[in-house]
Scaffold this active site. Structure first.
Site, mmCIF file in Angstrom:
data_model
loop_
_atom_site.group_PDB
_atom_site.id
_atom_site.type_symbol
_atom_site.label_atom_id
_atom_site.label_comp_id
_atom_site.label_asym_id
_atom_site.label_seq_id
_atom_site.Cartn_x
_atom_site.Cartn_y
_atom_site.Cartn_z
ATOM 1 N N GLY A 108 6.490 10.537 8.701
ATOM 2 C CA GLY A 108 6.300 9.648 10.041
ATOM 3 C C GLY A 108 6.927 8.360 9.732
ATOM 4 O O GLY A 108 6.953 8.043 8.525
ATOM 5 N N CYS A 109 6.729 7.794 10.729
ATOM 6 C CA CYS A 109 7.671 6.518 10.829
ATOM 7 C C CYS A 109 6.862 5.213 9.952
ATOM 8 O O CYS A 109 7.319 4.664 9.065
ATOM 9 C CB CYS A 109 7.922 5.995 12.023
ATOM 10 S SG CYS A 109 6.643 5.843 13.373
ATOM 11 N N PHE A 110 5.539 5.016 10.313
ATOM 12 C CA PHE A 110 4.542 3.952 9.889
ATOM 13 C C PHE A 110 4.496 4.580 8.241
ATOM 14 O O PHE A 110 4.503 3.665 7.311
ATOM 15 C CB PHE A 110 3.397 3.899 10.366
ATOM 16 C CG PHE A 110 3.416 2.797 11.285
ATOM 17 C CD1 PHE A 110 3.786 1.571 11.011
ATOM 18 C CD2 PHE A 110 2.744 3.005 12.526
ATOM 19 C CE1 PHE A 110 3.823 0.409 11.908
ATOM 20 C CE2 PHE A 110 2.551 1.850 13.584
ATOM 21 C CZ PHE A 110 3.284 0.728 13.272
ATOM 22 N N ALA A 111 4.345 5.669 8.049
ATOM 23 C CA ALA A 111 4.208 6.487 6.857
ATOM 24 C C ALA A 111 5.326 6.025 5.788
ATOM 25 O O ALA A 111 5.288 5.918 4.567
ATOM 26 C CB ALA A 111 3.932 7.999 6.811
#
Length: 330
Positions: free
Chosen positions: A139-142
């Site tokens: 994921g992007c935030f991840a």
């Protein structure tokens, strides 16, 4: 490269943000031939009707037919839809799959059990990705948060509660319209959401535990919706006994040889990473608090760029192939 040696690519879900960004990268990738772009909603229409910026770059037409004569299939569908797609379609075992949804980041196995997925964060799992068949793109935030914390986890330094605040552009919410994605709501506005409960926390914790098995540290994450289109900036801080110099050395050693994660000693800004596959990390020490600022483009290093990076690793290419991109600058 001779046409017969090109990697034949299929894209499922090519009309959305991640599918469009993937097309922008792959139409100019020196080792790729795009075999088909699948979209149920846009079937029969030129790709450039949806992704108008690709006018002059491609004459591809969306199709609702699924071709299987490909080397790799990118799944750019919504969360939950990747599992349904694989259950509903027979894909030859020889076809590699890179899934950009969250469906296999934690379970690592398709519902039928015949496909095992490797978590596709190159800075964590590069060697495993090289020998994988199926990759679950992070994921992007991840991605932004993990890259800020992985060196500390490997050093066994995540013993204190971790605090993160992060802001993302509107493209992080996907192309489907919602109240909070309308221009009149988003412009000159900011709001928090999913405070302490963001879905990416699960994959972040799993990755950190792979490096620090005794991890029992809470990660307190407050995400914000930003009034800009793309990019993520996260500020992560925790109590640490490391000096600034020790922390900087730790991070430089951990990311040595990883071309897209860069350590800077100057306070960065988001435009340095937008339209690139870079993650920039900036480390500070204030009293006993270690502060790590991480920045990525949510559609590139946070999605489609990282997916291409993973494809390059899967096929033994230079990790940077097709990803030599220019930041917008201003």
């Amino acid at each position: 490269m001779a046409q017969s040696n090109l990697i034949k690519v299929g894209i499922v879900g090519g009309a959305g943000y991640t599918g469009g960004e993937l097309l922008r990268l792959l139409v100019h990738h020196p080792h790729v031939q795009i075999a088909f772009v699948h979209s149920n909603s846009q079937a029969g229409k030129p790709v450039t009707d949806t992704h108008t910026d690709l006018l002059g770059d491609t004459d591809l037409v969306f199709t609702n037919e699924l071709g299987t004569d490909v080397d790799v299939l990118f799944l750019c569908v919504g969360h939950g839809d990747a599992k349904k797609f694989l259950d509903a379609n027979t894909i030859p075992d020889t076809v590699k799959i890179i899934d950009l949804s969250q469906d296999f980041r934690l379970t690592a196995k398709s519902t039928s059990g015949n496909r095992q997925f490797v978590y596709g964060l190159p800075e964590l799992n590069r060697e495993q990705i090289k020998t994988a068949v199926n990759v679950a793109n992070p994921g992007c935030f991840a991605t932004a948060i993990q890259l800020a914390l992985l060196p500390l986890a490997q050093n066994g330094s995540l013993a204190q509660e971790v605090h993160v605040s992060g802001i993302t552009g509107s493209t992080g919410a996907g192309q489907k319209l919602a109240e909070t994605s309308h221009f009149s709501w988003r412009n000159n506005n900011i709001s928090s959401y999913k405070v302490f409960g963001h879905q990416h926390l699960h994959e972040i914790t799993k990755s950190l535990q792979s490096l620090q098995s005794d991890l029992n540290t809470a990660i307190r994450f407050v995400p914000y919706r930003g009034n800009f289109s793309r990019g993520i900036m996260c500020t992560t801080y925790l109590r640490s006994d490391l000096s600034l110099e020790e922390a900087q050395q730790l991070y430089r050693q951990f990311y040595e040889g990883h071309p897209y994660t860069l350590i800077t000693d100057k306070n960065p800004n988001l435009k340095q990473v937008v339209n690139t596959n870079k993650c920039i990390l900036y480390i500070e020490k204030h009293d006993d608090q270690l502060v790590i600022t991480s920045m990525i483009d949510n559609l590139l290093k946070g999605a489609s760029g990282q997916a291409v990076q993973n494809m390059n690793l899967l096929f033994g290419l230079d990790e940077r192939a097709g990803l030599q991109l220019k930041a917008i600058g201003f």
